[in-house]
Write a protein that holds these residues in place. Structure first.
Motif: not given
Length: 528
Positions: A52-53, A56-57, A60, A65, A68, A70, A75
């Motif tokens: 997930t990180v 997400d990055q 971002e 963000t 998004l 999701y 996740r």
């Protein structure tokens, strides 16, 4: 591997989630079917954070963000529709739906060793019915399947809202816009565009052809039976799980499931006010029924004991059907939605013949695939793909080493140390960075201590009793109440009674029995 653990398969919109939920309600009534999953669950939860990180990055870094979509259901490492990889059934695949408001969406497929499916107490999949009975790891598991009348299945598919659309509605639409009108407008498109409707039928036919070849190796639940005769159907499923439950216990289970949303963060899986046996007759036209027959799906009605599809009386068409029939007659596709983001997200992401549409598709890398994309920013899709591929490669490198050792309970200092070293880099950027090793080691030790695996001969535990008095029904001037495993007929003339305090056995008119059937016989006998 434990043959008491269940596998549930079923095509979407066939009562698949309901069947899983019934079994989930029943499993606590018997010994744990899958001991030793603590470390696997701990690892998968941390790996979920890592993936997930990484994804997400990407959003971002592009300032997206806030746009998004999701859904939390996807996740999880093992979240989303899941299946055994056709080319290598030692791997399991997971579909993630990712959308960006104003930019379209795409489906990301990840793959991992199939043992991660044991994250769940109940293995479940929409595809590959022929794989499960012969699979090296899952072949001995108990197998269940859901089916539904083919016309009802495709009707439900046309009115369903996927998790991506649900997320969009929850975040970007006003509450008063969240109503059945959305479903009807989208369904008008899907049913008036006969190319789209045909695209729904092709994979359904393919799945059912596979399932019919192995149907005798599954315990089959018809959705219509659960809806029209829920108590006896729940009891039958319990029997298939080697359990015996009372009518009241089945009734209690059904009350918790009946026409309720059962899909967590996906708040729109249930169409409120619908889910009625034979309801498809109010929405499809004879054109659609002809297409269902042309795809050979009418044979399913005979096999599963349904009435033949037949023809509808067009003089009895509902206004919805009349509008559809007129559009089909004039070769007009109905576009009554006004939100193009909503329409794009609601367009079926899977279980659709994609060759009929112009979505972008990509082949597998080693661990991941972009299955289909309508996203207008290809560089964004590729960046997400790169991040997912690298993260899944790192996760699978650990799993390929770690699973054989942890599953066999061979918990040596070397395994612990090498596992910690391998995981340190993977989880360094997650919020578990300071504690992941302690949690995982504790879970691994807990698994190592769970050496007793229940067998088919293990006795089932006593069915749970009810700690608080519960009113079941009222017959005339008598209340039927259950408490502490017993059933009471209490005359209303006695006034308020607290069964946790009062001894009612000697009160006038009170009857007590050990089963719901017995107390009902007493009450009905007194009434006559």
């Amino acid at each position: 591997m434990n043959p008491r653990a269940p596998v549930v398969i079923g095509y979407p919109r066939t009562g698949f989630t309901l069947l899983i939920s019934v079994i989930a309600e029943l499993l606590p009534y018997r010994p744990d079917t899958k001991p030793g999953r603590h470390a696997l669950k701990c690892f998968c939860d941390m790996a979920s954070d890592a993936l997930t990180v990484a994804i997400d990055q990407v959003f971002e870094q592009r300032g997206l963000t806030g746009q998004l979509l999701y859904n939390p259901n996807f996740r999880q490492l093992t979240g989303g529709p899941k299946w055994l990889h056709d080319a290598d059934t030692s791997r399991a695949c997971f579909r993630k739906y990712i959308g960006v408001r104003g930019h379209g969406d795409f489906t990301l497929i990840t793959s991992h060793p199939c043992e991660v499916l044991d994250y769940y107490e109940i293995i479940h999949s929409h595809v590959g019915p022929t794989h499960w009975p012969v699979h090296a790891h899952y072949g001995a598991y108990q197998r269940f399947a859901s089916v539904r009348h083919p016309a009802g299945t495709v009707t439900s598919a046309c009115f369903s809202l996927n998790a991506l659309t649900s997320e969009y509605i929850q975040r970007f639409l006003a509450p008063d816009q969240d109503n059945d009108q959305i479903r009807q407008q989208l369904a008008l498109y899907k049913l008036s565009d006969l190319n789209f409707f045909a695209a729904l039928l092709t994979p359904f036919r393919s799945y059912m052809a596979q399932f019919l070849a192995v149907a005798d190796q599954y315990q089959i639940m018809r959705w219509e039976d659960l809806i029209s005769a829920p108590i006896s159907t729940v009891q039958r499923i319990a029997t298939q799980l080697d359990l015996t439950i009372t009518e009241y216990q089945a009734h209690e289970i059904w009350q918790r499931l009946d026409h309720k949303n059962l899909t967590g963060a996906h708040k729109h899986n249930l169409r409120t006010g619908h889910g009625i046996v034979g309801g498809w007759r109010n929405w499809l036209t004879n054109t659609h029924l002809d297409m269902i027959r042309a795809h050979g799906l009418d044979t399913l009605t005979t096999y599963f004991g349904y009435e033949p599809i037949g023809m509808l009386d067009e003089n009895q068409y509902t206004p919805f059907q009349q509008k559809l029939a007129n559009a089909i007659r004039n070769k007009t596709v109905l576009h009554e939605y006004h939100d193009q983001d909503l329409f794009g997200f609601a367009f079926n992401k899977s279980n659709l013949d994609l060759s009929r549409f112009s979505f972008k598709q990509y082949d597998w890398r080693t661990h991941t695939r972009i299955e289909r994309s309508s996203c207008t920013d290809d560089t964004l899709v590729m960046a997400v793909w790169e991040a997912a591929e690298a993260t899944c490669a790192a996760i699978n490198a650990v799993l390929d080493y770690w699973l054989p050792n942890t599953m066999s309970r061979q918990l040596t200092p070397t395994i612990l140390n090498e596992t910690k070293s391998a995981l340190h880099v993977l989880f360094a950027n997650t919020h578990h960075a300071d504690s992941w090793h302690a949690h995982l080691e504790q879970a691994m030790r807990q698994d190592a201590n769970e050496t007793s695996v229940p067998t088919q001969d293990s006795p089932a535990p006593t069915l749970r009793q009810y700690s608080n008095p519960m009113l079941l029904s009222s017959i005339g001037q008598t209340n039927i109440v259950t408490f502490a495993g017993r059933f009471y007929a209490l005359p209303q003339a006695l006034g308020p009674i607290d069964l946790q305090i009062d001894d009612v056995t000697n009160l006038p008119g009170v009857r007590v029995a050990n089963s719901l059937d017995a107390i009902m016989d007493v009450v009905n006998g007194a009434a006559t």
